[in-house]
Structures are given as structure tokens and as C-alpha cells.
Design a protein around this motif. Structure first.
Motif, short mmCIF file in Angstrom:
data_model
loop_
_atom_site.label_atom_id
_atom_site.label_comp_id
_atom_site.label_asym_id
_atom_site.label_seq_id
_atom_site.Cartn_x
_atom_site.Cartn_y
_atom_site.Cartn_z
N ILE A 61 -1.02 2.85 8.34
CA ILE A 61 -2.10 1.73 8.27
C ILE A 61 -1.07 0.71 8.75
O ILE A 61 -0.27 0.54 7.99
CB ILE A 61 -2.71 1.82 6.79
N ARG A 62 -1.31 -0.15 9.65
CA ARG A 62 -0.50 -1.33 10.11
C ARG A 62 -1.55 -2.45 10.09
O ARG A 62 -2.56 -2.54 10.64
CB ARG A 62 -0.09 -1.05 11.29
N HIS A 63 -0.84 -3.61 9.34
CA HIS A 63 -1.40 -4.94 9.59
C HIS A 63 -2.81 -5.24 9.44
O HIS A 63 -3.79 -5.81 10.18
CB HIS A 63 -1.09 -5.32 11.44
N GLN A 64 -3.29 -4.90 8.06
CA GLN A 64 -4.65 -4.76 7.81
C GLN A 64 -4.64 -5.53 6.69
O GLN A 64 -3.85 -6.07 5.92
CB GLN A 64 -5.23 -3.53 7.26
N LEU A 65 -5.99 -6.29 6.53
CA LEU A 65 -6.45 -7.05 5.54
C LEU A 65 -7.39 -6.27 4.84
O LEU A 65 -8.48 -6.22 5.14
CB LEU A 65 -6.97 -8.30 5.86
N LEU A 66 -7.20 -5.55 3.44
CA LEU A 66 -8.11 -4.94 3.02
C LEU A 66 -8.76 -5.45 1.62
O LEU A 66 -7.99 -6.00 0.79
CB LEU A 66 -7.36 -3.54 2.38
N THR A 67 -9.99 -5.57 1.70
CA THR A 67 -10.77 -6.19 0.58
C THR A 67 -11.72 -5.31 -0.05
O THR A 67 -12.11 -4.30 0.38
CB THR A 67 -11.28 -7.83 0.95
N GLY A 68 -12.04 -5.98 -1.21
CA GLY A 68 -13.23 -5.10 -2.15
C GLY A 68 -12.77 -4.18 -2.84
O GLY A 68 -11.37 -3.62 -2.79
N GLU A 69 -13.44 -3.61 -3.93
CA GLU A 69 -12.85 -2.91 -4.91
C GLU A 69 -12.84 -1.32 -4.49
O GLU A 69 -13.26 -0.91 -3.81
CB GLU A 69 -13.96 -2.87 -6.10
N ARG A 70 -11.37 -0.99 -4.89
CA ARG A 70 -11.10 0.30 -4.59
C ARG A 70 -11.05 0.57 -3.18
O ARG A 70 -11.40 1.64 -2.69
CB ARG A 70 -11.82 1.56 -5.34
N ALA A 71 -10.30 -0.26 -2.41
CA ALA A 71 -10.31 -0.44 -0.95
C ALA A 71 -9.59 0.98 -0.41
O ALA A 71 -10.35 1.64 0.72
CB ALA A 71 -9.41 -1.40 -0.54
N LEU A 72 -8.76 1.43 -0.82
CA LEU A 72 -8.10 2.84 -0.65
C LEU A 72 -8.22 3.77 -1.80
O LEU A 72 -7.18 4.49 -2.10
CB LEU A 72 -6.67 2.68 -0.06
N PHE A 73 -9.15 3.99 -2.45
CA PHE A 73 -9.09 4.91 -3.71
C PHE A 73 -8.92 6.13 -3.22
O PHE A 73 -9.49 6.65 -2.36
CB PHE A 73 -10.68 4.62 -4.30
N GLN A 74 -8.17 6.94 -4.37
CA GLN A 74 -7.76 8.19 -4.07
C GLN A 74 -6.84 8.53 -2.59
O GLN A 74 -7.11 9.37 -2.06
CB GLN A 74 -8.78 9.18 -4.29
N GLY A 75 -6.34 7.30 -2.18
CA GLY A 75 -5.71 7.63 -0.68
C GLY A 75 -4.61 8.51 -0.93
O GLY A 75 -3.91 8.52 -2.01
N LYS A 76 -4.51 9.57 -0.07
CA LYS A 76 -3.34 10.41 -0.05
C LYS A 76 -2.47 10.52 1.33
O LYS A 76 -3.05 10.35 2.57
CB LYS A 76 -3.87 11.80 -0.28
#
Length: 288
Positions: A7-22
């Protein structure tokens, strides 16, 4: 071995944006305006990324963060996490690292380290700067090199701690601690080490009002005491001090070696003076 998704150059917002990311490799990404973006994540690498909101890494495992930034609102950032390595990073947020295991911090700054590193186990720190009270309370199995600490009440209740080449400006450091050894360091702060067990100081320079009192098994080797008064009260002590000690008050037992002691207070109604051996190489007249 699982290939990591990038994942590159992102603006991630909001609750649990990458929840349980692996199995993620994250570059130059900002996590903002949403709690717990990487909660329950596994096998994550972070490079040049930023946390701008609360609770980013809770209940995570196998995390590596390099050249990253926790801003002030990224508070309580890493709790209940296992196997995390942070390098070359700035952590502005307070209350970081709680109940974590297997932590490596290398070249990390904590300008607001209040209530940081609580109840953690297996901590390795190298070249860390921290400013804040109650640093490393109740943490265990710590190896520390090159720590610069500005903050009172540090290492309260800590166990099995080794500190080297550090500078601690910290009142009430090491209270209630057990099995702490400090090498080649400078410590300045009132009431150092009260109620500790097995506190060892080697090649250290210390300044403290009423320092090293109420300690069971205090060992000091090749140490220097500057402006340190009313030391060793009710402590069992084996101390070898270079130069003078300004004052010693009512040690419980042991041996104190120094060039001379400016003021020695042994009150027979409070301690048995015969239980403490005082060895001075100079008398008061020679010292002056």
C-alpha cells in the motif's frame, strides 16, 4: 512465506481502516480521522507512515515500523501488541505501549512520554529519548542502552532491568523496583530507589537528596556522588564511592567505602551502628 501486499501513498480515514490487515507492506501512508486503523493486524511493515488518530495498533502481532511518526492525537497507540520493532521514528503521542510483549525501540524519540511503556515484558531500547512522568512502570525484562530520560517516577515497580550509557533526570526513579542494574550512567533526582530490592549501580555518577533509602541489597561499585545528602537511610548497602559523600543517615547494615563522609548520622535508637562498617581513606582534616 506469504507475499506481502503493498500500500503506497494513501490517506486512510474512518474507524478500523485496515482492521485485521494481514501481510501488508505500507509506504508513506497517513492514518487520520478514525480510531484503531490497524487493530488486530498481523505481519505488517510500515515505512515513512504517520498515525494522526487514536489507538492505531492494538492487539497486533509482528509489526515493524521504520521512519514513522505518531502525532499527538495518535495517543494510546500500541496496546496489547506482540513482537513490535520501531526504528528511526518520532512518537509524540502519550500513553504509548501498554501490556505489550517483545518490543524493540531503536533511535526513537518520545517528547511526550507520560505513562508510556506500562506493564510491558521483553523490552529492548537503544538510543531512545523520552520526556514524561511515570515512564516504564511495572515493566519487566528490559535491556536499555543510550536512554535520555526527562521525567519523574520512572521505572516504578520495574523488574529485571539492565541500563547502560544513559542519562536519567528523574525524581523517584526505580521505586519499588527489583533486580535493576545501571552501568556507566548519570542519574539526577531526589529520593532515588526507595523501596527497591537488588539495585546495583556500577560506574555511575549520581546527584540525589535522600537517595538510595529503604533499599534491600543496594550495591554501588566505582560510583561518584555529587550533592547527595541523607543517603542510605534504612538500606542494606555495599557501596564503594569515589570521593566524598555529603551525608549518610542511618543505614541498616553493610559497608560504605569513600574518601570521606562530610556528615555521618547514626542514631542508636533507630539503627544498630555496629551493623554498618564505614571505611574512609581520608579523615576530615586531611580532606579539607
Amino acid at each position: 512465506m506469504q507475499e506481502k501486499r503493498e500500500i503506497r501513498h494513501q490517506l486512510l480515514t474512518g474507524e478500523r481502516a485496515l482492521f485485521q490487515g494481514k501481510d501488508l507492506r505500507i509506504y508513506n501512508t497517513i492514518f487520520d480521522d478514525g480510531e484503531s486503523p490497524l487493530k488486530e493486524s498481523r505481519n505488517i511493515e510500515l515505512y515513512g507512515s504517520m498515525f494522526k488518530w487514536k489507538y492505531p495498533l492494538w492487539y497486533a502481532k509482528n509489526i515493524m515500523a521504520r521512519d514513522c511518526t505518531w502525532f499527538e492525537m495518535g495517543r494510546a497507540g500500541v496496546w496489547y501488541t506482540q513482537h513490535i520493532q520501531v526504528e528511526d521514528s518520532a512518537i509524540e503521542a502519550p500513553k504509548n505501549f501498554r501490556r505489550c510483549t517483545d518490543i524493540t525501540l531503536r533511535n526513537v524519540s518520545f517528547p511526550n512520554a507520560a505513562e508510556t511503556l506500562w506493564n510491558c515484558t521483553g523490552v529492548n531500547m537503544d538510543q531512545v529519548m523520552a520526556k514524561g512522568d511515570y515512564f516504564a512502570m511495572n515493566s519487566e525484562n528490559m535491556k536499555i542502552n543510550g536512554l535520555t530520560l526527562y521525567g519523574n517516577y520512572s521505572f516504578d515497580g520495574a523488574k529485571n532491568v539492565e541500563i547502560r550509557n544513559s542519562r536519567l533526570l528523574s525524581k523517584d526513579a526505580f521505586w519499588n523496583s527489583e533486580n535493576v542494574t545501571v552501568y556507566d550512567s548519570f542519574i539526577s533526582g531526589e529520593y532515588l530507589g526507595w523501596n527497591a530490592r537488588n539495585l546495583t549501580l556500577v560506574n555511575c555518577t549520581i546527584e540525589s537528596l535522600q537517595g538510595m533509602c529503604y533499599i534491600a541489597n543496594l550495591v554501588m561499585k566505582n560510583c561518584t556522588l555529587l550533592n547527595t545528602t541523607l543517603a542510605f537511610e534504612y538500606s542494606t548497602v555495599d557501596a564503594q564511592i569515589n570521593g566524598k559523600i555529603d551525608s549518610v543517615m542511618n543505614p541498616s547494615s553493610g559497608t560504605i567505602r569513600a574518601d570521606y563522609i562530610e556528615e555521618l548520622i547514626l542514631e542508636k535508637d533507630k539503627v544498630d551502628p555496629e551493623k554498618t562498617t564505614i571505611l574512609c581513606t581520608l579523615n576530615r582534616k586531611e580532606a579539607v
